[in-house]
Design a protein around this motif. Sequence first.
Motif, PDB file in Angstrom:
ATOM      1  N   MET A 266       0.955  -1.097  -0.132  1.00  0.00           N
ATOM      2  CA  MET A 266       0.175   0.015   0.131  1.00  0.00           C
ATOM      3  C   MET A 266       0.756   1.168   0.085  1.00  0.00           C
ATOM      4  O   MET A 266       1.472   1.524   0.952  1.00  0.00           O
ATOM      5  CB  MET A 266      -0.913  -0.061   1.296  1.00  0.00           C
ATOM      6  CG  MET A 266      -1.345  -1.267   1.788  1.00  0.00           C
ATOM      7  SD  MET A 266      -2.044  -2.213   0.472  1.00  0.00           S
ATOM      8  CE  MET A 266      -3.793  -1.609   0.309  1.00  0.00           C
ATOM      9  N   LEU A 267       0.952   1.897  -1.105  1.00  0.00           N
ATOM     10  CA  LEU A 267       1.649   3.159  -1.163  1.00  0.00           C
ATOM     11  C   LEU A 267       0.981   4.355  -0.655  1.00  0.00           C
ATOM     12  O   LEU A 267      -0.041   4.631  -1.403  1.00  0.00           O
ATOM     13  CB  LEU A 267       2.300   3.407  -2.711  1.00  0.00           C
ATOM     14  CG  LEU A 267       2.988   2.255  -3.357  1.00  0.00           C
ATOM     15  CD1 LEU A 267       3.082   2.546  -4.915  1.00  0.00           C
ATOM     16  CD2 LEU A 267       4.332   1.895  -2.739  1.00  0.00           C
ATOM     17  N   LEU A 268       1.462   5.149   0.305  1.00  0.00           N
ATOM     18  CA  LEU A 268       0.764   5.970   1.191  1.00  0.00           C
ATOM     19  C   LEU A 268       1.046   7.098   0.442  1.00  0.00           C
ATOM     20  O   LEU A 268       2.378   7.596   0.376  1.00  0.00           O
ATOM     21  CB  LEU A 268       1.035   5.961   2.500  1.00  0.00           C
ATOM     22  CG  LEU A 268       0.715   4.542   3.445  1.00  0.00           C
ATOM     23  CD1 LEU A 268       1.200   4.767   4.931  1.00  0.00           C
ATOM     24  CD2 LEU A 268      -0.807   4.302   3.235  1.00  0.00           C
ATOM     25  N   HIS A 269       0.089   8.146   0.447  1.00  0.00           N
ATOM     26  CA  HIS A 269       0.240   9.527   0.002  1.00  0.00           C
ATOM     27  C   HIS A 269       0.731   9.830  -1.148  1.00  0.00           C
ATOM     28  O   HIS A 269      -0.181  10.604  -2.133  1.00  0.00           O
ATOM     29  CB  HIS A 269       1.499  10.259   0.974  1.00  0.00           C
ATOM     30  CG  HIS A 269       1.337   9.877   2.253  1.00  0.00           C
ATOM     31  ND1 HIS A 269       0.027   9.759   3.025  1.00  0.00           N
ATOM     32  CD2 HIS A 269       2.047   9.418   3.440  1.00  0.00           C
ATOM     33  CE1 HIS A 269       0.194   9.556   4.401  1.00  0.00           C
ATOM     34  NE2 HIS A 269       1.432   9.373   4.473  1.00  0.00           N
ATOM     35  N   CYS A 270       2.031   9.618  -1.890  1.00  0.00           N
ATOM     36  CA  CYS A 270       2.482   9.573  -2.960  1.00  0.00           C
ATOM     37  C   CYS A 270       2.574  11.048  -3.707  1.00  0.00           C
ATOM     38  O   CYS A 270       3.354  11.049  -4.362  1.00  0.00           O
ATOM     39  CB  CYS A 270       1.457   8.602  -3.789  1.00  0.00           C
ATOM     40  SG  CYS A 270       1.320   7.147  -3.417  1.00  0.00           S
ATOM     41  N   TYR A 271       1.722  11.784  -3.433  1.00  0.00           N
ATOM     42  CA  TYR A 271       1.948  13.004  -3.860  1.00  0.00           C
ATOM     43  C   TYR A 271       3.158  13.701  -3.695  1.00  0.00           C
ATOM     44  O   TYR A 271       3.614  13.606  -2.383  1.00  0.00           O
ATOM     45  CB  TYR A 271       0.822  14.149  -3.440  1.00  0.00           C
ATOM     46  CG  TYR A 271       0.705  15.303  -3.703  1.00  0.00           C
ATOM     47  CD1 TYR A 271       0.168  15.989  -4.968  1.00  0.00           C
ATOM     48  CD2 TYR A 271       1.455  16.658  -3.368  1.00  0.00           C
ATOM     49  CE1 TYR A 271      -0.055  17.139  -5.365  1.00  0.00           C
ATOM     50  CE2 TYR A 271       1.249  17.861  -3.640  1.00  0.00           C
ATOM     51  CZ  TYR A 271       0.706  18.242  -4.751  1.00  0.00           C
ATOM     52  OH  TYR A 271       0.697  19.499  -5.226  1.00  0.00           O
ATOM     53  N   PRO A 272       3.932  14.572  -4.579  1.00  0.00           N
ATOM     54  CA  PRO A 272       3.785  14.867  -5.751  1.00  0.00           C
ATOM     55  C   PRO A 272       3.832  13.761  -6.955  1.00  0.00           C
ATOM     56  O   PRO A 272       4.154  14.038  -8.004  1.00  0.00           O
ATOM     57  CB  PRO A 272       4.445  15.919  -5.982  1.00  0.00           C
ATOM     58  CG  PRO A 272       5.821  15.709  -5.109  1.00  0.00           C
ATOM     59  CD  PRO A 272       5.295  15.025  -4.069  1.00  0.00           C
ATOM     60  N   TYR A 273       4.146  12.474  -6.321  1.00  0.00           N
ATOM     61  CA  TYR A 273       4.612  11.336  -7.356  1.00  0.00           C
ATOM     62  C   TYR A 273       3.299  10.434  -7.500  1.00  0.00           C
ATOM     63  O   TYR A 273       3.533   9.090  -7.734  1.00  0.00           O
ATOM     64  CB  TYR A 273       5.718  10.472  -6.668  1.00  0.00           C
ATOM     65  CG  TYR A 273       7.023  11.360  -6.313  1.00  0.00           C
ATOM     66  CD1 TYR A 273       7.677  11.781  -7.228  1.00  0.00           C
ATOM     67  CD2 TYR A 273       7.079  11.534  -4.860  1.00  0.00           C
ATOM     68  CE1 TYR A 273       8.700  12.526  -7.181  1.00  0.00           C
ATOM     69  CE2 TYR A 273       8.527  12.246  -4.747  1.00  0.00           C
ATOM     70  CZ  TYR A 273       9.402  12.881  -5.586  1.00  0.00           C
ATOM     71  OH  TYR A 273      10.435  13.444  -5.361  1.00  0.00           O
ATOM     72  N   HIS A 274       2.241  10.919  -7.466  1.00  0.00           N
ATOM     73  CA  HIS A 274       1.095  10.047  -7.587  1.00  0.00           C
ATOM     74  C   HIS A 274       0.966   9.543  -8.963  1.00  0.00           C
ATOM     75  O   HIS A 274       0.314   8.277  -8.920  1.00  0.00           O
ATOM     76  CB  HIS A 274      -0.265  11.001  -6.925  1.00  0.00           C
ATOM     77  CG  HIS A 274      -0.478  12.236  -7.537  1.00  0.00           C
ATOM     78  ND1 HIS A 274       0.560  13.292  -7.485  1.00  0.00           N
ATOM     79  CD2 HIS A 274      -1.458  12.641  -8.311  1.00  0.00           C
ATOM     80  CE1 HIS A 274      -0.090  14.172  -8.078  1.00  0.00           C
ATOM     81  NE2 HIS A 274      -0.926  13.898  -8.645  1.00  0.00           N
ATOM     82  N   ARG A 275       1.413  10.086  -9.752  1.00  0.00           N
ATOM     83  CA  ARG A 275       1.115   9.649 -11.171  1.00  0.00           C
ATOM     84  C   ARG A 275       2.145   8.478 -11.381  1.00  0.00           C
ATOM     85  O   ARG A 275       1.795   7.377 -11.814  1.00  0.00           O
ATOM     86  CB  ARG A 275       1.428  10.708 -12.181  1.00  0.00           C
ATOM     87  CG  ARG A 275       0.352  11.427 -12.477  1.00  0.00           C
ATOM     88  CD  ARG A 275       0.756  12.708 -13.432  1.00  0.00           C
ATOM     89  NE  ARG A 275      -0.569  13.038 -13.975  1.00  0.00           N
ATOM     90  CZ  ARG A 275      -0.688  14.620 -14.560  1.00  0.00           C
ATOM     91  NH1 ARG A 275       0.407  15.195 -14.367  1.00  0.00           N
ATOM     92  NH2 ARG A 275      -1.692  14.848 -15.221  1.00  0.00           N
ATOM     93  N   ALA A 276       3.237   8.434 -10.842  1.00  0.00           N
ATOM     94  CA  ALA A 276       4.168   7.266 -10.795  1.00  0.00           C
ATOM     95  C   ALA A 276       3.744   6.172 -10.077  1.00  0.00           C
ATOM     96  O   ALA A 276       3.809   5.019 -10.439  1.00  0.00           O
ATOM     97  CB  ALA A 276       5.670   7.768 -10.282  1.00  0.00           C
ATOM     98  N   ALA A 277       3.081   6.546  -9.074  1.00  0.00           N
ATOM     99  CA  ALA A 277       2.299   5.543  -7.914  1.00  0.00           C
ATOM    100  C   ALA A 277       1.297   4.856  -8.824  1.00  0.00           C
ATOM    101  O   ALA A 277       1.095   3.348  -8.628  1.00  0.00           O
ATOM    102  CB  ALA A 277       1.881   6.302  -6.683  1.00  0.00           C
TER     103      ALA A 277
END
Length: 378
Positions: A266-277
Amino acid sequence: MSLADFAAELPLVDHHVHGAFREPLSRAEFEVALNEGSPGPVPAGTTQFDSQLGFAVRRWCAPLLGLPAHAPADDYWDRRAGLDAMEVAERLLPAAGVDHWLVDTGYAAEKLLSPEELAVAAGGAAHRIVRLEALAESLAGSLAGQETGAAAYPDAYRDLLRTEARDAVGVKTVVAYRAGLDLDWSPPEPAAVREAAARWLAAAGPQPRLTDPVLLRFGVHCAVELGLPLQIHTGLGDRDLDLRRVDPLLLLDLLRQPAVARVPVMLLHCYPYHRAAGYLAQAFPNVHCDVGLAVNQVGARAPAVVAESMELAPFAKLLYSSDAFGPPELHVLGAVLWRRATASVAQSWVSAGDWSEPDARRVIAMIGRENALRAYRL
């Protein structure tokens, strides 16, 4: 029923959250707690109320305290300061509409409501998430000074983790804070673990902090052996974190390991890498992601972040979380802003003819609730 009403009434699963403060705050403490990026005081002449999050507090939380929406910041604070911490929690938390809280108790637990207390104040059921580094630090306190402490560390850590995880629904690592994600992710050899433990225990003070990459990796691989969902902090965090070193793409070598492929990640938060996630969730069958924390921080811009998170990630791999910590305003706003943003984005696609309304309802329910129920076996 409109999509907005459907999203507003959906009971949510908050798959990553912390407790609410149990003691009253000064205004300065409250404003610091709203500022995720900096642990220091708000600069003189400024206020954290003058932010997207601050405006959201005044818009959505003020009515819950008996004030008009958009009440001035001073009026909001005066009303809040006239209530004790439990009154604030009991007025605000139920408005989140969450019926399962998955609570990380591994940080500042003494300042926060316990999972059980959170559930009583908010409604719903609480479930525990075990923080790997906090376990290691508690173990270091008992092993430091023992002649055989380093040799005992590997088995003692595994035993403690198994014990603590018996009533937990998942585990979490904050290796992103402690060493970054740009590590050698291979399982460390036993001799390397003992040597690292010897160095750490010899230097450990009364409040040991685990930053050794070998021991951090060891903890993650011990967690993988349990088979429980593994939460990994990525992206946005406070100033202790080096944002340059927490891109979830740095986890590729870990995710490619066959043992890791058998557990939900479960990848948490991710922003500002949410597109990579989103790419990782598309590429790896066991990877899930969220944009928790960011939704609160960006406030009225939440629809943009939510829409971007839904570009590549399969909808069955997206989850809702608030990552609320401390002020119960954050527990409420995580839910309110996510519901509004997701319904708005879905409605725009329905109106354009790209989605059907039944599909939009189904996806909202998947992300807000059903995916977490499945992944965590609730």
